[in-house]
Design a protein around this motif. Structure first.
Motif, PDB file in Angstrom:
ATOM      1  N   UNK A   1       0.834  -1.150   0.000  1.00 50.70           N
ATOM      2  CA  UNK A   1       0.000   0.000   0.000  1.00 50.70           C
ATOM      3  C   UNK A   1       0.884   1.219   0.000  1.00 50.70           C
ATOM      4  N   UNK A   2       0.504   2.204  -0.740  1.00 50.46           N
ATOM      5  CA  UNK A   2       1.324   3.397  -0.800  1.00 50.46           C
ATOM      6  C   UNK A   2       0.849   4.357  -1.863  1.00 50.46           C
ATOM      7  N   UNK A   3       1.674   5.366  -2.080  1.00 49.63           N
ATOM      8  CA  UNK A   3       1.386   6.386  -3.076  1.00 49.63           C
ATOM      9  C   UNK A   3       2.384   6.225  -4.215  1.00 49.63           C
ATOM     10  N   UNK A   4       1.872   6.096  -5.415  1.00 49.50           N
ATOM     11  CA  UNK A   4       2.691   5.959  -6.603  1.00 49.50           C
ATOM     12  C   UNK A   4       2.776   7.319  -7.283  1.00 49.50           C
ATOM     13  N   UNK A   5       3.990   7.809  -7.487  1.00 52.31           N
ATOM     14  CA  UNK A   5       4.198   9.090  -8.157  1.00 52.31           C
ATOM     15  C   UNK A   5       4.861   8.816  -9.503  1.00 52.31           C
ATOM     16  N   UNK A   6       4.208   9.250 -10.572  1.00 47.79           N
ATOM     17  CA  UNK A   6       4.751   9.084 -11.916  1.00 47.79           C
ATOM     18  C   UNK A   6       5.327  10.435 -12.331  1.00 47.79           C
ATOM     19  N   UNK A   7       6.620  10.428 -12.658  1.00 47.91           N
ATOM     20  CA  UNK A   7       7.305  11.659 -13.028  1.00 47.91           C
ATOM     21  C   UNK A   7       7.657  11.664 -14.502  1.00 47.91           C
ATOM     22  N   UNK A   8       7.671  12.864 -15.074  1.00 51.60           N
ATOM     23  CA  UNK A   8       8.116  13.033 -16.454  1.00 51.60           C
ATOM     24  C   UNK A   8       9.429  13.795 -16.407  1.00 51.60           C
ATOM     25  N   UNK A   9      10.479  13.185 -16.911  1.00 53.67           N
ATOM     26  CA  UNK A   9      11.799  13.806 -16.904  1.00 53.67           C
ATOM     27  C   UNK A   9      12.324  13.808 -18.322  1.00 53.67           C
TER      28      UNK A   9
END
Length: 83
Positions: free
Chosen positions: A1-9
């Motif tokens: 369980x957690x928070x998924x952060x999708x980044x654009x680099x």
């Protein structure tokens, strides 16, 4: 369980842009959340509403946020009782 952060680099800027924030528990439960504090509040709310156990490593952190900062519940663990 957690928070998924999708980044654009794209490699041109010093900071990556956040594309998507999601709450996950083996699968994506909530997605396209506006910011990290909202994602954390949703995660905490889901854990509380579904009466799930906190991850062992983060138990006291989640209990502190739930009981002291959000005012949900009154019984504190032994390590959270202030004298």
């Amino acid at each position: 369980m957690g928070i998924l952060t999708v980044l654009e680099d794209d490699g041109t800027s010093t900071a990556a842009n956040i594309v998507n924030l999601s709450v996950v528990e083996e699968t994506v439960i909530l997605q396209d959340l506006p910011d990290l504090p909202t994602a954390f509040a949703y995660l905490l709310g889901l854990i509380y509403a579904l009466n799930l156990q906190y991850p062992i490593e983060l138990r006291y952190t989640f209990e502190t946020v739930q009981k002291i900062f959000m005012g949900l519940g009154t019984d504190l663990s032994v390590f959270l009782v202030f004298k």
